[in-house]
Motif scaffolding. Sequence first.
Motif, PDB file in Angstrom:
ATOM      1  N   LEU A  19     -54.567 -15.885 -10.082  1.00 15.66           N
ATOM      2  CA  LEU A  19     -55.861 -15.255  -9.832  1.00 15.66           C
ATOM      3  C   LEU A  19     -56.995 -16.218 -10.163  1.00 15.66           C
ATOM      4  CD1 LEU A  19     -57.182 -12.587  -8.955  1.00 15.66           C
ATOM      5  CD2 LEU A  19     -57.311 -11.949 -11.377  1.00 15.66           C
ATOM      6  N   GLY A  20     -57.923 -16.347  -9.238  1.00 17.53           N
ATOM      7  CA  GLY A  20     -59.082 -17.199  -9.465  1.00 17.53           C
ATOM      8  C   GLY A  20     -58.883 -18.651  -9.104  1.00 17.53           C
ATOM      9  N   VAL A  21     -57.686 -19.003  -8.627  1.00 20.63           N
ATOM     10  CA  VAL A  21     -57.408 -20.392  -8.254  1.00 20.63           C
ATOM     11  C   VAL A  21     -57.736 -20.581  -6.772  1.00 20.63           C
ATOM     12  CG1 VAL A  21     -55.655 -22.191  -8.042  1.00 20.63           C
ATOM     13  CG2 VAL A  21     -55.606 -20.592  -9.977  1.00 20.63           C
ATOM     14  N   ALA A  22     -58.660 -21.493  -6.478  1.00 21.80           N
ATOM     15  CA  ALA A  22     -59.024 -21.775  -5.097  1.00 21.80           C
ATOM     16  C   ALA A  22     -57.930 -22.608  -4.433  1.00 21.80           C
ATOM     17  CB  ALA A  22     -60.350 -22.530  -5.040  1.00 21.80           C
ATOM     18  N   GLU A  23     -57.887 -22.536  -3.081  1.00 25.30           N
ATOM     19  CA  GLU A  23     -56.833 -23.230  -2.358  1.00 25.30           C
ATOM     20  C   GLU A  23     -56.831 -24.732  -2.633  1.00 25.30           C
ATOM     21  OE1 GLU A  23     -54.996 -23.518   2.177  1.00 25.30           O
ATOM     22  OE2 GLU A  23     -56.625 -22.117   1.723  1.00 25.30           O
ATOM     23  N   ASP A  24     -58.032 -25.326  -2.772  1.00 23.06           N
ATOM     24  CA  ASP A  24     -58.083 -26.771  -3.003  1.00 23.06           C
ATOM     25  C   ASP A  24     -57.728 -27.154  -4.434  1.00 23.06           C
ATOM     26  OD1 ASP A  24     -60.308 -25.847  -4.307  1.00 23.06           O
ATOM     27  OD2 ASP A  24     -61.747 -27.085  -3.215  1.00 23.06           O
ATOM     28  N   GLN A  25     -57.480 -26.173  -5.300  1.00 26.07           N
ATOM     29  CA  GLN A  25     -57.063 -26.458  -6.673  1.00 26.07           C
ATOM     30  C   GLN A  25     -55.540 -26.384  -6.856  1.00 26.07           C
ATOM     31  OE1 GLN A  25     -59.554 -23.257  -8.452  1.00 26.07           O
ATOM     32  NE2 GLN A  25     -60.462 -24.887  -9.716  1.00 26.07           N
ATOM     33  N   ILE A  26     -54.855 -25.875  -5.866  1.00 26.58           N
ATOM     34  CA  ILE A  26     -53.423 -25.614  -6.021  1.00 26.58           C
ATOM     35  C   ILE A  26     -52.630 -26.902  -6.234  1.00 26.58           C
ATOM     36  CG2 ILE A  26     -51.364 -24.773  -4.805  1.00 26.58           C
ATOM     37  CD1 ILE A  26     -53.140 -22.592  -3.585  1.00 26.58           C
ATOM     38  N   ASN A  27     -53.068 -27.970  -5.590  1.00 24.68           N
ATOM     39  CA  ASN A  27     -52.356 -29.251  -5.707  1.00 24.68           C
ATOM     40  C   ASN A  27     -50.931 -29.115  -5.177  1.00 24.68           C
ATOM     41  OD1 ASN A  27     -52.216 -32.002  -6.393  1.00 24.68           O
ATOM     42  ND2 ASN A  27     -51.310 -31.566  -8.381  1.00 24.68           N
ATOM     43  N   GLY A  28     -50.821 -28.450  -4.034  1.00 26.16           N
ATOM     44  CA  GLY A  28     -49.516 -28.184  -3.450  1.00 26.16           C
ATOM     45  C   GLY A  28     -48.763 -29.454  -3.092  1.00 26.16           C
ATOM     46  N   PHE A  29     -47.484 -29.304  -2.867  1.00 26.07           N
ATOM     47  CA  PHE A  29     -46.620 -30.453  -2.596  1.00 26.07           C
ATOM     48  C   PHE A  29     -45.647 -30.082  -1.497  1.00 26.07           C
ATOM     49  CE2 PHE A  29     -42.456 -32.473  -3.919  1.00 26.07           C
ATOM     50  CZ  PHE A  29     -42.704 -33.674  -3.271  1.00 26.07           C
ATOM     51  N   ASP A  30     -45.715 -30.812  -0.379  1.00 26.49           N
ATOM     52  CA  ASP A  30     -44.799 -30.597   0.733  1.00 26.49           C
ATOM     53  C   ASP A  30     -43.970 -31.868   0.911  1.00 26.49           C
ATOM     54  OD1 ASP A  30     -43.422 -30.168   3.053  1.00 26.49           O
ATOM     55  OD2 ASP A  30     -45.162 -29.557   4.241  1.00 26.49           O
ATOM     56  N   PRO A  31     -42.713 -31.875   0.474  1.00 30.58           N
ATOM     57  CA  PRO A  31     -41.914 -33.108   0.513  1.00 30.58           C
ATOM     58  C   PRO A  31     -41.654 -33.617   1.924  1.00 30.58           C
ATOM     59  CG  PRO A  31     -40.539 -31.227  -0.006  1.00 30.58           C
ATOM     60  CD  PRO A  31     -41.946 -30.746  -0.068  1.00 30.58           C
ATOM     61  N   MET A  32     -41.754 -32.726   2.922  1.00 26.99           N
ATOM     62  CA  MET A  32     -41.517 -33.160   4.287  1.00 26.99           C
ATOM     63  C   MET A  32     -42.696 -33.966   4.833  1.00 26.99           C
ATOM     64  SD  MET A  32     -39.661 -29.769   5.861  1.00 26.99           S
ATOM     65  CE  MET A  32     -39.138 -30.637   7.339  1.00 26.99           C
ATOM     66  N   VAL A  33     -43.839 -33.853   4.176  1.00 29.34           N
ATOM     67  CA  VAL A  33     -45.048 -34.543   4.628  1.00 29.34           C
ATOM     68  C   VAL A  33     -45.463 -35.634   3.653  1.00 29.34           C
ATOM     69  CG1 VAL A  33     -47.507 -34.273   5.171  1.00 29.34           C
ATOM     70  CG2 VAL A  33     -45.858 -32.507   5.858  1.00 29.34           C
ATOM     71  N   ASP A  34     -45.363 -35.334   2.367  1.00 27.46           N
ATOM     72  CA  ASP A  34     -45.898 -36.232   1.340  1.00 27.46           C
ATOM     73  C   ASP A  34     -44.884 -37.321   0.975  1.00 27.46           C
ATOM     74  OD1 ASP A  34     -48.205 -34.666   1.226  1.00 27.46           O
ATOM     75  OD2 ASP A  34     -47.280 -33.291  -0.215  1.00 27.46           O
ATOM     76  N   ALA A  35     -45.188 -38.555   1.340  1.00 24.88           N
ATOM     77  CA  ALA A  35     -44.326 -39.682   0.986  1.00 24.88           C
ATOM     78  C   ALA A  35     -44.478 -40.049  -0.480  1.00 24.88           C
ATOM     79  CB  ALA A  35     -44.660 -40.887   1.855  1.00 24.88           C
ATOM     80  N   SER A  36     -45.567 -39.592  -1.086  1.00 26.97           N
ATOM     81  CA  SER A  36     -45.791 -39.839  -2.507  1.00 26.97           C
ATOM     82  C   SER A  36     -46.809 -38.831  -3.007  1.00 26.97           C
ATOM     83  CB  SER A  36     -46.298 -41.273  -2.743  1.00 26.97           C
ATOM     84  OG  SER A  36     -47.555 -41.471  -2.124  1.00 26.97           O
ATOM     85  N   THR A  37     -46.922 -38.762  -4.318  1.00 25.84           N
ATOM     86  CA  THR A  37     -47.958 -37.968  -4.967  1.00 25.84           C
ATOM     87  C   THR A  37     -48.676 -38.894  -5.939  1.00 25.84           C
ATOM     88  OG1 THR A  37     -46.580 -37.306  -6.832  1.00 25.84           O
ATOM     89  CG2 THR A  37     -46.430 -35.947  -4.842  1.00 25.84           C
ATOM     90  N   ALA A  38     -49.640 -38.364  -6.660  1.00 26.75           N
ATOM     91  CA  ALA A  38     -50.337 -39.184  -7.652  1.00 26.75           C
ATOM     92  C   ALA A  38     -49.386 -39.694  -8.721  1.00 26.75           C
ATOM     93  CB  ALA A  38     -51.463 -38.373  -8.292  1.00 26.75           C
ATOM     94  N   GLU A  39     -48.232 -39.005  -8.873  1.00 31.97           N
ATOM     95  CA  GLU A  39     -47.281 -39.381  -9.923  1.00 31.97           C
ATOM     96  C   GLU A  39     -46.312 -40.480  -9.483  1.00 31.97           C
ATOM     97  OE1 GLU A  39     -49.091 -35.600 -10.509  1.00 31.97           O
ATOM     98  OE2 GLU A  39     -47.759 -36.193  -8.857  1.00 31.97           O
ATOM     99  N   GLY A  40     -46.213 -40.756  -8.199  1.00 34.30           N
ATOM    100  CA  GLY A  40     -45.302 -41.787  -7.739  1.00 34.30           C
ATOM    101  C   GLY A  40     -44.656 -41.455  -6.409  1.00 34.30           C
TER     102      GLY A  40
END
Length: 521
Positions: free
Chosen positions: A430-451
């Motif tokens: 509750l109260g979390v905006a969509e741009d705050q979710i920090n979602g992760f889609d492995p089929m699209v994201d070759a990396s994240t901020a973590e590596g």
Amino acid sequence: MKRLFPIFATAVAALSLVACNNNDTPAPAGPSISLDGMDITQVHEITGDPMTVKVDVKAEGGIEKFSVKISSPLLTDELLGAIGLSTEMELTAPASDDMSAALADLGFPVGAEVTGATELSFDISAFIPLIKQLYNGHERDSNHNFELTVTDASNQTARETLKFHISDADPKISYNGDADLWLNTATLTAEVPDGGEVAMEYRRDGEQTWHAAAVADAGNGFYTGTIAPEWIGSEAEGLWQLDGESGVFAGHTYECRLTVDGEPVSETSFATAAGDAIPNGDMQAWSQYVGYGSTGSAAVYYPNASAEEAFWSNGNNAFTQTLCTPYAEEGSDDTAALLKGKSTFGIFAAGNLFTGEFRMAGIAGYADFGRQYTYTARPRALKLRYKATVGNIVSLGLKEGELTTDDVDPASIFVCITDWNARHSVYSGLGVAEDQINGFDPMVDASTAEGAVIAFGASTIEENSNGWVEKTIYLIYRDKEARPTDGNYSLVISFASSKYGDYLCGNPDNELYIDDIEWVY
């Protein structure tokens, strides 16, 4: 028996010492020893007649001494003594007339032929093949070395070793014990003394088809066969999948064969080490911990034997205790995980199970994805059993305007091999905006901020299952060689009864049962 004899390289350069006498005249160049048309630093296979072995010696100052030292399992002092020879002999002054005569018969120069000579060539081509003939009918794999030492009148010395090898009479194939179960490679060695068209093949236990190893000629009758995996994919896409037939993988036995001129002539086999287990992948161990808002007997479930052994997590708390619970069918001791969504205070939460940790932040929460995991082998796929009940979306949440209640609310599964220096946090509630979710889609994201994301696999379940379904999710690799760094967060597995649960979107009646999670090699 393994028959691999690499080429020995002993390069002892002849020393050239320049000294000056009282008349400033340079001293003569030091002695040198070489083989005519052959590399003296290499090991040479004794192939039998015809075989040419000619030794050239140079000594500008004149030969003062020329010794021969023999190291051979056949040419022992006992055997040589029977014909007047020894394992250590001085050619300028043989120990006896019998030794002098025997050396001369074998092609060696002796006495006055040697002393004072500035150049010397002699041919022992008839002698060396005799060693192989004497070994006929025996296990002949052996090395036979002749150390030659020449000293000139200025006390300058050259020393070289003539190195010879006898292989087994029959062609042989052997495994080199070097399987790399992450790169899925291994090598074989074939020994084919008489030459021919050489091929090496392998196949995994239970398979009918032979696969070719890449063959390279290593010289002197030896060949190397390299086993490597084939990949499905392209450099342009940067996505690759192991074909599952070629290469070597954990927990299998491999048959290997050598063919010469199309005919099988030798076979061997080897077994690879077992692969890695996924902790509590059978969902048998469950315990409770005090989740957000819960105390004492109100603690919530997770599929770990104890907090000290925690590998799995979920979003259970005092208000949503049913997102992940143990389940056993009537009359069975086999426990599975039951994931079921729930709406609390008008907020939808999906049933979920993942590797990592969960933490609350007020009326929202963080799913921190990732566990440290050590891979001893590269998996091809993730296998599990599931059964599912899925319906249409009831709560649209943050997906309103993009989806409707006419859309199916699918369940989802994904797995990732990552090289993360920290867990990846997905924020929802509750109260979390969509741009705050920090979602992760492995089929699209070759990396994240973590590596980096090294590999991934995913499956969406859009229909009800009729009982238990065995599911194999094949991994797609973004890098064919990279492996996770030790100590990094390298395994993410996630199950959700509602694919869009991070966005508060889904159906609280969806159910996803999960059991028997394991790697496929």
